[in-house]
Write a protein that holds these residues in place. Sequence first.
Motif, PDB file in Angstrom:
ATOM      1  N   LYS A 182       4.096   7.575   5.864  1.00 54.32           N
ATOM      2  CA  LYS A 182       3.462   6.945   4.707  1.00 54.32           C
ATOM      3  C   LYS A 182       2.231   6.140   5.132  1.00 54.32           C
ATOM      4  O   LYS A 182       1.178   6.198   4.486  1.00 54.32           O
ATOM      5  CB  LYS A 182       4.463   6.031   3.992  1.00 54.32           C
ATOM      6  CG  LYS A 182       5.490   6.783   3.157  1.00 54.32           C
ATOM      7  CD  LYS A 182       6.408   5.816   2.413  1.00 54.32           C
ATOM      8  CE  LYS A 182       7.377   6.563   1.504  1.00 54.32           C
ATOM      9  NZ  LYS A 182       8.236   5.643   0.730  1.00 54.32           N
ATOM     10  N   VAL A 224       3.527   5.662  -2.225  1.00 58.13           N
ATOM     11  CA  VAL A 224       3.240   6.864  -1.436  1.00 58.13           C
ATOM     12  C   VAL A 224       4.523   7.685  -1.299  1.00 58.13           C
ATOM     13  O   VAL A 224       5.571   7.153  -0.932  1.00 58.13           O
ATOM     14  CB  VAL A 224       2.698   6.505  -0.031  1.00 58.13           C
ATOM     15  CG1 VAL A 224       2.515   7.757   0.809  1.00 58.13           C
ATOM     16  CG2 VAL A 224       1.383   5.746  -0.156  1.00 58.13           C
ATOM     17  N   LYS A 246      -0.977   7.901   5.679  1.00 62.64           N
ATOM     18  CA  LYS A 246      -1.702   8.308   4.470  1.00 62.64           C
ATOM     19  C   LYS A 246      -2.470   7.148   3.850  1.00 62.64           C
ATOM     20  O   LYS A 246      -3.109   7.307   2.813  1.00 62.64           O
ATOM     21  CB  LYS A 246      -0.717   8.877   3.442  1.00 62.64           C
ATOM     22  CG  LYS A 246      -0.002  10.139   3.895  1.00 62.64           C
ATOM     23  CD  LYS A 246       0.868  10.699   2.785  1.00 62.64           C
ATOM     24  CE  LYS A 246       1.516  12.011   3.222  1.00 62.64           C
ATOM     25  NZ  LYS A 246       2.254  12.669   2.118  1.00 62.64           N
ATOM     26  N   VAL A 247      -2.375   5.981   4.467  1.00 65.03           N
ATOM     27  CA  VAL A 247      -3.032   4.783   3.938  1.00 65.03           C
ATOM     28  C   VAL A 247      -4.351   4.533   4.659  1.00 65.03           C
ATOM     29  O   VAL A 247      -4.419   4.560   5.884  1.00 65.03           O
ATOM     30  CB  VAL A 247      -2.113   3.549   4.091  1.00 65.03           C
ATOM     31  CG1 VAL A 247      -2.865   2.266   3.771  1.00 65.03           C
ATOM     32  CG2 VAL A 247      -0.894   3.694   3.189  1.00 65.03           C
ATOM     33  N   ASP A 248      -5.407   4.308   3.904  1.00 68.84           N
ATOM     34  CA  ASP A 248      -6.710   3.959   4.467  1.00 68.84           C
ATOM     35  C   ASP A 248      -7.158   2.637   3.841  1.00 68.84           C
ATOM     36  O   ASP A 248      -6.483   2.105   2.952  1.00 68.84           O
ATOM     37  CB  ASP A 248      -7.734   5.070   4.226  1.00 68.84           C
ATOM     38  CG  ASP A 248      -7.889   5.415   2.745  1.00 68.84           C
ATOM     39  OD1 ASP A 248      -7.504   4.583   1.895  1.00 68.84           O
ATOM     40  OD2 ASP A 248      -8.387   6.505   2.432  1.00 68.84           O
ATOM     41  N   ALA A 286       0.815  -1.224   0.000  1.00 67.22           N
ATOM     42  CA  ALA A 286       0.000   0.000   0.000  1.00 67.22           C
ATOM     43  C   ALA A 286       0.847   1.270   0.000  1.00 67.22           C
ATOM     44  O   ALA A 286       0.449   2.286  -0.569  1.00 67.22           O
ATOM     45  CB  ALA A 286      -0.954   0.000   1.193  1.00 67.22           C
ATOM     46  N   GLN A 336      -9.315   1.920   1.653  1.00 69.85           N
ATOM     47  CA  GLN A 336      -9.467   1.996   0.198  1.00 69.85           C
ATOM     48  C   GLN A 336      -8.119   1.887  -0.501  1.00 69.85           C
ATOM     49  O   GLN A 336      -7.983   1.225  -1.530  1.00 69.85           O
ATOM     50  CB  GLN A 336     -10.153   3.306  -0.194  1.00 69.85           C
ATOM     51  CG  GLN A 336     -10.408   3.409  -1.704  1.00 69.85           C
ATOM     52  CD  GLN A 336     -11.131   4.688  -2.091  1.00 69.85           C
ATOM     53  OE1 GLN A 336     -11.682   5.386  -1.251  1.00 69.85           O
ATOM     54  NE2 GLN A 336     -11.123   4.995  -3.378  1.00 69.85           N
ATOM     55  N   LYS A 337      -7.106   2.542   0.087  1.00 69.49           N
ATOM     56  CA  LYS A 337      -5.758   2.488  -0.491  1.00 69.49           C
ATOM     57  C   LYS A 337      -5.229   1.046  -0.480  1.00 69.49           C
ATOM     58  O   LYS A 337      -4.595   0.599  -1.439  1.00 69.49           O
ATOM     59  CB  LYS A 337      -4.833   3.397   0.322  1.00 69.49           C
ATOM     60  CG  LYS A 337      -3.408   3.455  -0.177  1.00 69.49           C
ATOM     61  CD  LYS A 337      -3.273   4.299  -1.424  1.00 69.49           C
ATOM     62  CE  LYS A 337      -1.816   4.452  -1.829  1.00 69.49           C
ATOM     63  NZ  LYS A 337      -1.664   5.140  -3.120  1.00 69.49           N
ATOM     64  N   GLU A 387      -7.012  -0.924  -3.168  1.00 69.83           N
ATOM     65  CA  GLU A 387      -6.467  -0.580  -4.490  1.00 69.83           C
ATOM     66  C   GLU A 387      -5.135  -1.279  -4.731  1.00 69.83           C
ATOM     67  O   GLU A 387      -4.860  -1.754  -5.839  1.00 69.83           O
ATOM     68  CB  GLU A 387      -6.291   0.937  -4.600  1.00 69.83           C
ATOM     69  CG  GLU A 387      -7.604   1.700  -4.697  1.00 69.83           C
ATOM     70  CD  GLU A 387      -7.413   3.208  -4.552  1.00 69.83           C
ATOM     71  OE1 GLU A 387      -6.258   3.655  -4.329  1.00 69.83           O
ATOM     72  OE2 GLU A 387      -8.408   3.938  -4.668  1.00 69.83           O
ATOM     73  N   ALA A 388      -4.311  -1.351  -3.678  1.00 70.14           N
ATOM     74  CA  ALA A 388      -3.016  -2.020  -3.799  1.00 70.14           C
ATOM     75  C   ALA A 388      -3.198  -3.510  -4.050  1.00 70.14           C
ATOM     76  O   ALA A 388      -2.497  -4.107  -4.873  1.00 70.14           O
ATOM     77  CB  ALA A 388      -2.185  -1.797  -2.539  1.00 70.14           C
TER      78      ALA A 388
END
Length: 315
Positions: A254, A127, A257-259, A123, A261-262, A265-266
């Motif tokens: 970093k 970033v 900044k990851v949720d 993830a 959804q992120k 997506e990864a």
Amino acid sequence: MKKWIISVTLATGMIGLAGCSGDGAENSEVVATTKAGDVTKEELYSSMKQKFTPQMEQALQELVYTKVLSDKYEVSDKEVKEKLNEAKDQLGPQFDMFLQQYNLDEKSFKEYLKLQLLQEKAAISDVEVTEKELKEYYEKWKPDIQVRHILVDDEKTAKEVKQKLADGAKFEELAKEYSKDPGSAENGGSLGWVDYAGRQNFVPEFSKALDTLEKGKVSEPIKTEYGFHIIEITDKKEKKSFDEMKKELEKELKLSKVDPQKIQEAMKREIEKADLKIKDEDLKKAFEQVLNPPAAPEKGETPAPESEETPAAEE
């Protein structure tokens, strides 16, 4: 109170079930015998698919994720052990109960932690953080602290506890006697070691108290939505220099900044790159929501209500 401790998304106790789907002779291996006939792996696997399809799909997801991500990202035994120790610090004497609740042993929990670390690395792989962001983050960053508290329903009781502490009563004993927080009361009120990111998981009033409280000092009663807290910081680590902490801070920033959804997506990106093909027709839909997630609602549009099966966020 922490709003998050450890989230477990494992199909607990089911991990590895997909391994029963071998071919040929392996598939007809006998797992049980009776005078009336034998039960083979193939029969067991088919039965499990019929009765536990969602768990089988989730187990397959976790096995595929681990295989695909391990091929690209590296997680060391040391990293897994550190993560395990964090969990033990957070849960204290409740760690064994936690494992039992999710039908895990320490080995399978470590497998879950490894997968979690792999997902984090995937993830954050794209970033970016700037030097300026890192320095600003360092200025705000606070070192790990060891925290304990006693939670009661009203201010009168909180003041009574505070006075008993002033008169020489032991914090651990009062926590067991008075505290309404089942997660820490039996552990003498201890919440373990709390890092900078972990501070954000407490309710605001609690976090603010931690920012101003000196080591070894007992707080005045702190009112939150849960009641009134008496808080003490029993130990505190030293803050290192920016250069010494830069690598650690970069990872933390970093991750901030990851949720979810992120992460999703990864996972979609990595699965598509791996050219996944599911051979078992009954499990074809295991990655349906990963590869074809529902479209995000348009601006101003009310999102659809969550399924009743969606686990609620832990308080």
